[in-house]
Design a protein around this motif. Sequence first.
Motif, PDB file in Angstrom:
ATOM      1  N   GLY A  48       0.773  -1.362  -0.055  1.00 31.15           N
ATOM      2  CA  GLY A  48       0.167   0.071   0.096  1.00 31.15           C
ATOM      3  C   GLY A  48       0.819   1.372   0.073  1.00 31.15           C
ATOM      4  N   VAL A  49       2.139   1.113  -0.079  1.00 25.22           N
ATOM      5  CA  VAL A  49       3.114   2.408  -0.119  1.00 25.22           C
ATOM      6  C   VAL A  49       4.009   2.492  -1.289  1.00 25.22           C
ATOM      7  CG1 VAL A  49       5.027   3.440   1.680  1.00 25.22           C
ATOM      8  CG2 VAL A  49       2.939   2.259   2.324  1.00 25.22           C
ATOM      9  N   ALA A  50       4.072   3.789  -1.706  1.00 26.99           N
ATOM     10  CA  ALA A  50       4.921   4.017  -2.978  1.00 26.99           C
ATOM     11  C   ALA A  50       5.387   5.244  -2.668  1.00 26.99           C
ATOM     12  CB  ALA A  50       4.202   3.924  -4.082  1.00 26.99           C
ATOM     13  N   VAL A  51       6.695   5.468  -3.058  1.00 28.26           N
ATOM     14  CA  VAL A  51       7.225   6.882  -2.754  1.00 28.26           C
ATOM     15  C   VAL A  51       7.975   7.352  -4.198  1.00 28.26           C
ATOM     16  CG1 VAL A  51       8.958   8.360  -1.644  1.00 28.26           C
ATOM     17  CG2 VAL A  51       8.053   6.390  -0.623  1.00 28.26           C
ATOM     18  N   HIS A  52       7.174   8.439  -4.642  1.00 25.86           N
ATOM     19  CA  HIS A  52       7.867   8.969  -6.053  1.00 25.86           C
ATOM     20  C   HIS A  52       8.666  10.187  -5.879  1.00 25.86           C
ATOM     21  CE1 HIS A  52       4.736   6.959  -8.511  1.00 25.86           C
ATOM     22  NE2 HIS A  52       3.881   7.408  -7.548  1.00 25.86           N
ATOM     23  N   ASP A  53       9.383  10.297  -7.123  1.00 19.34           N
ATOM     24  CA  ASP A  53      10.317  11.478  -6.996  1.00 19.34           C
ATOM     25  C   ASP A  53      10.222  12.282  -8.433  1.00 19.34           C
ATOM     26  OD1 ASP A  53      12.526  13.386  -6.769  1.00 19.34           O
ATOM     27  OD2 ASP A  53      13.995  11.939  -6.363  1.00 19.34           O
ATOM     28  N   SER A  54       9.357  12.922  -8.446  1.00 19.19           N
ATOM     29  CA  SER A  54       9.129  13.659  -9.591  1.00 19.19           C
ATOM     30  C   SER A  54       9.972  15.083  -9.893  1.00 19.19           C
ATOM     31  CB  SER A  54       7.540  14.352  -9.725  1.00 19.19           C
ATOM     32  OG  SER A  54       7.256  14.997  -8.617  1.00 19.19           O
ATOM     33  N   ARG A  55      11.103  15.155  -9.003  1.00 19.52           N
ATOM     34  CA  ARG A  55      12.085  16.131  -9.415  1.00 19.52           C
ATOM     35  C   ARG A  55      12.660  15.600 -10.647  1.00 19.52           C
ATOM     36  NH1 ARG A  55      15.823  15.836  -4.111  1.00 19.52           N
ATOM     37  NH2 ARG A  55      15.656  13.532  -4.967  1.00 19.52           N
ATOM     38  N   THR A  56      12.749  14.305 -10.934  1.00 21.96           N
ATOM     39  CA  THR A  56      13.520  13.767 -12.269  1.00 21.96           C
ATOM     40  C   THR A  56      12.463  12.686 -12.821  1.00 21.96           C
ATOM     41  OG1 THR A  56      14.527  12.239 -10.869  1.00 21.96           O
ATOM     42  CG2 THR A  56      15.831  14.261 -11.188  1.00 21.96           C
ATOM     43  N   GLN A  57      11.578  11.934 -12.058  1.00 21.48           N
ATOM     44  CA  GLN A  57      10.916  11.343 -12.698  1.00 21.48           C
ATOM     45  C   GLN A  57       9.615  11.849 -13.519  1.00 21.48           C
ATOM     46  OE1 GLN A  57      10.059   8.603  -9.692  1.00 21.48           O
ATOM     47  NE2 GLN A  57      12.116   7.462  -9.790  1.00 21.48           N
ATOM     48  N   ARG A  58       9.117  11.059 -14.458  1.00 23.57           N
ATOM     49  CA  ARG A  58       7.811  11.723 -15.100  1.00 23.57           C
ATOM     50  C   ARG A  58       6.572  11.745 -14.218  1.00 23.57           C
ATOM     51  NH1 ARG A  58       6.267   7.685 -18.982  1.00 23.57           N
ATOM     52  NH2 ARG A  58       7.509   6.335 -17.631  1.00 23.57           N
ATOM     53  N   ARG A  59       6.043  13.061 -14.061  1.00 21.35           N
ATOM     54  CA  ARG A  59       4.947  13.075 -13.164  1.00 21.35           C
ATOM     55  C   ARG A  59       4.100  11.974 -13.184  1.00 21.35           C
ATOM     56  NH1 ARG A  59       4.311  16.553  -9.183  1.00 21.35           N
ATOM     57  NH2 ARG A  59       5.972  17.979  -8.903  1.00 21.35           N
ATOM     58  N   GLN A  60       3.611  11.701 -14.760  1.00 21.62           N
ATOM     59  CA  GLN A  60       2.448  10.588 -14.933  1.00 21.62           C
ATOM     60  C   GLN A  60       2.827   9.398 -14.268  1.00 21.62           C
ATOM     61  OE1 GLN A  60       4.377  12.150 -17.303  1.00 21.62           O
ATOM     62  NE2 GLN A  60       4.895  11.064 -19.090  1.00 21.62           N
ATOM     63  N   LEU A  61       4.013   8.944 -13.779  1.00 18.38           N
ATOM     64  CA  LEU A  61       4.295   7.816 -13.105  1.00 18.38           C
ATOM     65  C   LEU A  61       3.335   8.023 -11.740  1.00 18.38           C
ATOM     66  CD1 LEU A  61       7.918   7.133 -13.637  1.00 18.38           C
ATOM     67  CD2 LEU A  61       6.122   6.048 -14.610  1.00 18.38           C
ATOM     68  N   THR A  62       3.376   9.045 -11.303  1.00 16.86           N
ATOM     69  CA  THR A  62       2.341   9.073  -9.774  1.00 16.86           C
ATOM     70  C   THR A  62       0.868   8.949 -10.045  1.00 16.86           C
ATOM     71  OG1 THR A  62       1.758  11.415 -10.351  1.00 16.86           O
ATOM     72  CG2 THR A  62       3.845  11.206  -9.275  1.00 16.86           C
ATOM     73  N   ARG A  63       0.624   8.669 -11.416  1.00 18.76           N
ATOM     74  CA  ARG A  63      -0.920   8.459 -11.488  1.00 18.76           C
ATOM     75  C   ARG A  63      -1.071   7.119 -11.956  1.00 18.76           C
ATOM     76  NH1 ARG A  63      -0.237  13.421 -14.440  1.00 18.76           N
ATOM     77  NH2 ARG A  63      -0.197  12.316 -16.428  1.00 18.76           N
ATOM     78  N   LEU A  64      -0.136   6.071 -11.660  1.00 17.89           N
ATOM     79  CA  LEU A  64      -0.348   4.752 -12.142  1.00 17.89           C
ATOM     80  C   LEU A  64      -0.866   4.077 -10.956  1.00 17.89           C
ATOM     81  CD1 LEU A  64       3.231   3.892 -13.943  1.00 17.89           C
ATOM     82  CD2 LEU A  64       1.020   4.433 -14.775  1.00 17.89           C
ATOM     83  N   VAL A  65      -1.811   2.887 -11.143  1.00 20.58           N
ATOM     84  CA  VAL A  65      -2.509   2.489 -10.219  1.00 20.58           C
ATOM     85  C   VAL A  65      -1.980   1.182  -9.779  1.00 20.58           C
ATOM     86  CG1 VAL A  65      -4.641   1.249  -9.436  1.00 20.58           C
ATOM     87  CG2 VAL A  65      -4.624   3.225 -11.046  1.00 20.58           C
ATOM     88  N   GLY A  66      -1.426   0.239 -10.820  1.00 19.40           N
ATOM     89  CA  GLY A  66      -0.655  -0.912 -10.424  1.00 19.40           C
ATOM     90  C   GLY A  66       0.815  -0.530 -10.340  1.00 19.40           C
ATOM     91  N   LEU A  67       1.642  -1.187  -9.368  1.00 16.75           N
ATOM     92  CA  LEU A  67       3.000  -0.949  -9.327  1.00 16.75           C
ATOM     93  C   LEU A  67       3.759  -2.238  -8.913  1.00 16.75           C
ATOM     94  CD1 LEU A  67       2.818   2.539  -7.379  1.00 16.75           C
ATOM     95  CD2 LEU A  67       3.049   2.048  -9.780  1.00 16.75           C
ATOM     96  N   HIS A  68       4.990  -2.184  -9.097  1.00 16.31           N
ATOM     97  CA  HIS A  68       5.738  -3.403  -8.697  1.00 16.31           C
ATOM     98  C   HIS A  68       7.219  -2.759  -8.277  1.00 16.31           C
ATOM     99  CE1 HIS A  68       7.541  -3.166 -12.838  1.00 16.31           C
ATOM    100  NE2 HIS A  68       6.345  -2.999 -13.197  1.00 16.31           N
ATOM    101  N   GLY A  69       7.930  -3.845  -8.092  1.00 12.82           N
ATOM    102  CA  GLY A  69       9.292  -3.420  -7.735  1.00 12.82           C
ATOM    103  C   GLY A  69       9.952  -4.087  -6.336  1.00 12.82           C
TER     104      GLY A  69
END
Length: 377
Positions: free
Chosen positions: A336-357
């Motif tokens: 249930g947790v994810a951490v983005h870094d839109s300083r460099t990553q594409r902002r559209q990644l923050t809108r993805l529902v399914g994630l992995h890693g």
Amino acid sequence: MSPSPAPRPVDGALADVLPAVALALGAPQRAVDLPLPAADRVVVLLVDGLGDRQLAAAGRDAAFLAELRGHGRVLAAGHPSTTATSMASFGTGLLPGAHGLVGYEVMDPARGRVFNELAWDDAVDPRVWQPQPTVFEHLAAAGVRCVQVGPRHFAGSGLTEAALRGPAYVAARSLADRVDAAASAVRSAPRTLVYVYWGELDKAGHEHGWRSDAWRRELGDVDLAVRQLARRLPADALLLVTSDHGMVDVPLARPDLAEDAVLARGVPVSGGEARAPMLYCAPGDAPDVQARWRERLGPDAEVLLRDEAVAAGWFGPVAPHVLPRIGDVVVACPPGVAVHDSRTQRRQLTRLVGLHGGRTDDETEVPLLVAAGGRPV
């Protein structure tokens, strides 16, 4: 979707699949405890994003795959459970610390820059970045014809050259076209290995979540394609179906280093991805960064210093030249947790529902399904 059957034990690794195929083809590359029947022809279909836990929950949406799963195995994709890393493990038969593709976005120590190992960077020579021979190269040298079937833009890409080099490449757009291409290619020589990639299930999961109608429809298409492919192969051919990772749906309210000064402090550059950040810290700041992230993400998060993650075996044995590619702090987010870094990553990644890693079973466990003559093996 129907309730998931009881979890099954993991009894192999994604990195074992092609070495097991090499043994089945009579051209062993290394010892592997993943027995397959001897065969002169093998087709391996890798369905991006098809975790074993998701397949188990699919029920009637994937009746043929479910039948195969009843006779199949569960494999560990490894860490991080992300496409670039898993494809290199699959293609080389090695763990990430040996092949060196240790994340979605990683540090290039020679340039002091992070680059995306999925999209690649023209400044990075893929054969220098990943110099180990692939299992495909080994098989080609042993006289096995190897063919890869996938989208046209993957032919000669950086990731393909680093992780999957060796096969002749056949471009095919639709799933039906790839089934046709595989059924033809497997007959092109007395001893053949055909590798087929399909990525639309992963895309549907990212955009809509793996519990969505869109994901179920796509899985149904995959199920039909696998059934058709199994029926069209020669009687002496093996069909294997596997994947690079599973997936979890994550609420969209997530921390972002662009807006969170506490998490960003001491982390001028981050890599990895939202479920598995790798933090490249300012000199001397790694212990403080580790403490802050542990406090913010809670006790269920795994937040390790690089040496701790290596000692824990997250990447397998790590070659000296690979070590500085790994973040000073390595994070595996809890459910249930994810951490983005839109300083460099594409902002559209923050809108993805399914994630992995991450390191949850939902993300790391993948199926290995085997059929011959249209029936499970």
